[in-house]
Design a protein around this motif. Structure first.
Motif, PDB file in Angstrom:
ATOM      1  N   ALA A 125      -3.056 -10.169  -5.900  1.00 29.41           N
ATOM      2  CA  ALA A 125      -3.921  -9.835  -4.757  1.00 29.41           C
ATOM      3  C   ALA A 125      -3.115  -9.850  -3.458  1.00 29.41           C
ATOM      4  O   ALA A 125      -3.279  -8.971  -2.598  1.00 29.41           O
ATOM      5  CB  ALA A 125      -5.090 -10.813  -4.681  1.00 29.41           C
ATOM      6  N   ARG A 126      -2.219 -10.825  -3.309  1.00 27.62           N
ATOM      7  CA  ARG A 126      -1.364 -10.899  -2.121  1.00 27.62           C
ATOM      8  C   ARG A 126      -0.442  -9.685  -2.063  1.00 27.62           C
ATOM      9  O   ARG A 126      -0.235  -9.096  -0.994  1.00 27.62           O
ATOM     10  CB  ARG A 126      -0.548 -12.191  -2.122  1.00 27.62           C
ATOM     11  N   ASP A 127       0.111  -9.279  -3.213  1.00 27.46           N
ATOM     12  CA  ASP A 127       0.974  -8.091  -3.249  1.00 27.46           C
ATOM     13  C   ASP A 127       0.208  -6.850  -2.786  1.00 27.46           C
ATOM     14  O   ASP A 127       0.713  -6.060  -1.986  1.00 27.46           O
ATOM     15  CB  ASP A 127       1.512  -7.845  -4.662  1.00 27.46           C
ATOM     16  N   ALA A 128      -1.021  -6.680  -3.272  1.00 33.92           N
ATOM     17  CA  ALA A 128      -1.840  -5.522  -2.887  1.00 33.92           C
ATOM     18  C   ALA A 128      -2.157  -5.565  -1.394  1.00 33.92           C
ATOM     19  O   ALA A 128      -2.106  -4.539  -0.702  1.00 33.92           O
ATOM     20  CB  ALA A 128      -3.120  -5.480  -3.717  1.00 33.92           C
ATOM     21  N   ASP A 129      -2.462  -6.758  -0.886  1.00 37.35           N
ATOM     22  CA  ASP A 129      -2.747  -6.912   0.541  1.00 37.35           C
ATOM     23  C   ASP A 129      -1.506  -6.593   1.373  1.00 37.35           C
ATOM     24  O   ASP A 129      -1.597  -5.910   2.397  1.00 37.35           O
ATOM     25  CB  ASP A 129      -3.228  -8.340   0.823  1.00 37.35           C
ATOM     26  N   THR A 130      -0.356  -7.058   0.936  1.00 36.11           N
ATOM     27  CA  THR A 130       0.897  -6.787   1.639  1.00 36.11           C
ATOM     28  C   THR A 130       1.160  -5.290   1.691  1.00 36.11           C
ATOM     29  O   THR A 130       1.476  -4.737   2.757  1.00 36.11           O
ATOM     30  CB  THR A 130       2.082  -7.503   0.951  1.00 36.11           C
ATOM     31  N   ASP A 131       1.014  -4.618   0.542  1.00 40.61           N
ATOM     32  CA  ASP A 131       1.238  -3.169   0.502  1.00 40.61           C
ATOM     33  C   ASP A 131       0.284  -2.447   1.446  1.00 40.61           C
ATOM     34  O   ASP A 131       0.684  -1.536   2.180  1.00 40.61           O
ATOM     35  CB  ASP A 131       1.076  -2.637  -0.925  1.00 40.61           C
ATOM     36  N   ALA A 132      -0.983  -2.840   1.446  1.00 39.10           N
ATOM     37  CA  ALA A 132      -1.984  -2.194   2.307  1.00 39.10           C
ATOM     38  C   ALA A 132      -1.637  -2.402   3.781  1.00 39.10           C
ATOM     39  O   ALA A 132      -1.735  -1.464   4.593  1.00 39.10           O
ATOM     40  CB  ALA A 132      -3.380  -2.738   1.999  1.00 39.10           C
ATOM     41  N   ARG A 133      -1.232  -3.611   4.150  1.00 36.55           N
ATOM     42  CA  ARG A 133      -0.867  -3.884   5.549  1.00 36.55           C
ATOM     43  C   ARG A 133       0.354  -3.070   5.973  1.00 36.55           C
ATOM     44  O   ARG A 133       0.412  -2.552   7.085  1.00 36.55           O
ATOM     45  CB  ARG A 133      -0.586  -5.366   5.745  1.00 36.55           C
ATOM     46  N   LEU A 134       1.338  -2.994   5.082  1.00 43.63           N
ATOM     47  CA  LEU A 134       2.541  -2.225   5.399  1.00 43.63           C
ATOM     48  C   LEU A 134       2.204  -0.747   5.571  1.00 43.63           C
ATOM     49  O   LEU A 134       2.640  -0.108   6.532  1.00 43.63           O
ATOM     50  CB  LEU A 134       3.597  -2.407   4.306  1.00 43.63           C
ATOM     51  N   GLU A 135       1.422  -0.205   4.645  1.00 43.21           N
ATOM     52  CA  GLU A 135       1.051   1.209   4.735  1.00 43.21           C
ATOM     53  C   GLU A 135       0.260   1.481   6.009  1.00 43.21           C
ATOM     54  O   GLU A 135       0.484   2.507   6.669  1.00 43.21           O
ATOM     55  CB  GLU A 135       0.265   1.625   3.490  1.00 43.21           C
ATOM     56  N   ALA A 136      -0.632   0.583   6.380  1.00 37.95           N
ATOM     57  CA  ALA A 136      -1.420   0.757   7.605  1.00 37.95           C
ATOM     58  C   ALA A 136      -0.526   0.759   8.847  1.00 37.95           C
ATOM     59  O   ALA A 136      -0.859   1.384   9.850  1.00 37.95           O
ATOM     60  CB  ALA A 136      -2.474  -0.349   7.714  1.00 37.95           C
ATOM     61  N   ALA A 137       0.611   0.078   8.767  1.00 40.18           N
ATOM     62  CA  ALA A 137       1.543   0.014   9.897  1.00 40.18           C
ATOM     63  C   ALA A 137       2.616   1.102   9.826  1.00 40.18           C
ATOM     64  O   ALA A 137       3.569   1.087  10.602  1.00 40.18           O
ATOM     65  CB  ALA A 137       2.198  -1.371   9.944  1.00 40.18           C
ATOM     66  N   GLY A 138       2.485   2.029   8.869  1.00 40.91           N
ATOM     67  CA  GLY A 138       3.438   3.134   8.777  1.00 40.91           C
ATOM     68  C   GLY A 138       4.659   2.863   7.919  1.00 40.91           C
ATOM     69  O   GLY A 138       5.628   3.628   7.961  1.00 40.91           O
ATOM     70  N   TRP A 139       4.631   1.800   7.144  1.00 45.25           N
ATOM     71  CA  TRP A 139       5.741   1.463   6.262  1.00 45.25           C
ATOM     72  C   TRP A 139       5.489   2.020   4.865  1.00 45.25           C
ATOM     73  O   TRP A 139       4.351   2.283   4.491  1.00 45.25           O
ATOM     74  CB  TRP A 139       5.898  -0.053   6.156  1.00 45.25           C
ATOM     75  N   THR A 140       6.572   2.140   4.090  1.00 42.55           N
ATOM     76  CA  THR A 140       6.464   2.501   2.682  1.00 42.55           C
ATOM     77  C   THR A 140       6.910   1.300   1.860  1.00 42.55           C
ATOM     78  O   THR A 140       8.101   0.965   1.855  1.00 42.55           O
ATOM     79  CB  THR A 140       7.350   3.721   2.345  1.00 42.55           C
TER      80      THR A 140
END
Length: 148
Positions: free
Chosen positions: A97-112
């Protein structure tokens, strides 16, 4: 009430597991370096989020995570301990769940974000990362004509 880890040999072994600079991380970093890529190691891509990526390309906004099969619940190689199974199921579910949250936060900030399993062949993973990095670099150099 959340299950607790039980003391014992398995718990002791798990506590000694490295959380950074693991063998798979070092192999992937070496493969990336051989390909001429330069990067930062164990950095927070988003300073306001207390999570580090294993390899970071800040200018290109790419964060690489090398996930352990046990700790992140690999569908191919993840194991389910018999002793204190409820604790470990909960722990691994929280990690995912933390991994999914991290990915979502990064994508929202323009990261891949890129997730690599520890069992993946390092040179194949590095080739995938290199292709992504070179594509993003071309796009940043000329956003009108790059095909991203």
């Amino acid at each position: 009430m959340e299950p607790k880890a039980l003391p014992g040999p398995a718990s002791e072994r798990m506590s000694k597991q490295r959380s950074r600079d693991t063998g798979p991380e070092r192999l992937i970093r070496s493969a990336l370096h051989r390909r001429g890529l330069r990067y930062f190691v164990h950095r927070r891509p988003l300073p306001e989020v207390r999570r580090e990526a294993d390899v970071v390309f800040p200018r290109l906004r790419v964060a690489i995570f090398v996930d352990g099969c046990f700790w992140h619940g690999c569908p191919e190689h993840g194991t389910k301990p018999r002793r204190n199974a409820e604790y470990w199921e909960t722990k691994i579910a929280r990690n995912r769940a933390r991994d999914a949250d991290t990915d979502a936060r990064l994508e929202a900030a323009g990261w891949t974000p890129v997730r690599i399993w520890e069992h993946e062949e390092p040179d194949e993973a590095a080739a995938h990362i290199e292709q992504l990095i070179r594509t993003r670099a071309r796009y940043l150099a000329n956003p009108k004509h790059a095909d991203i």
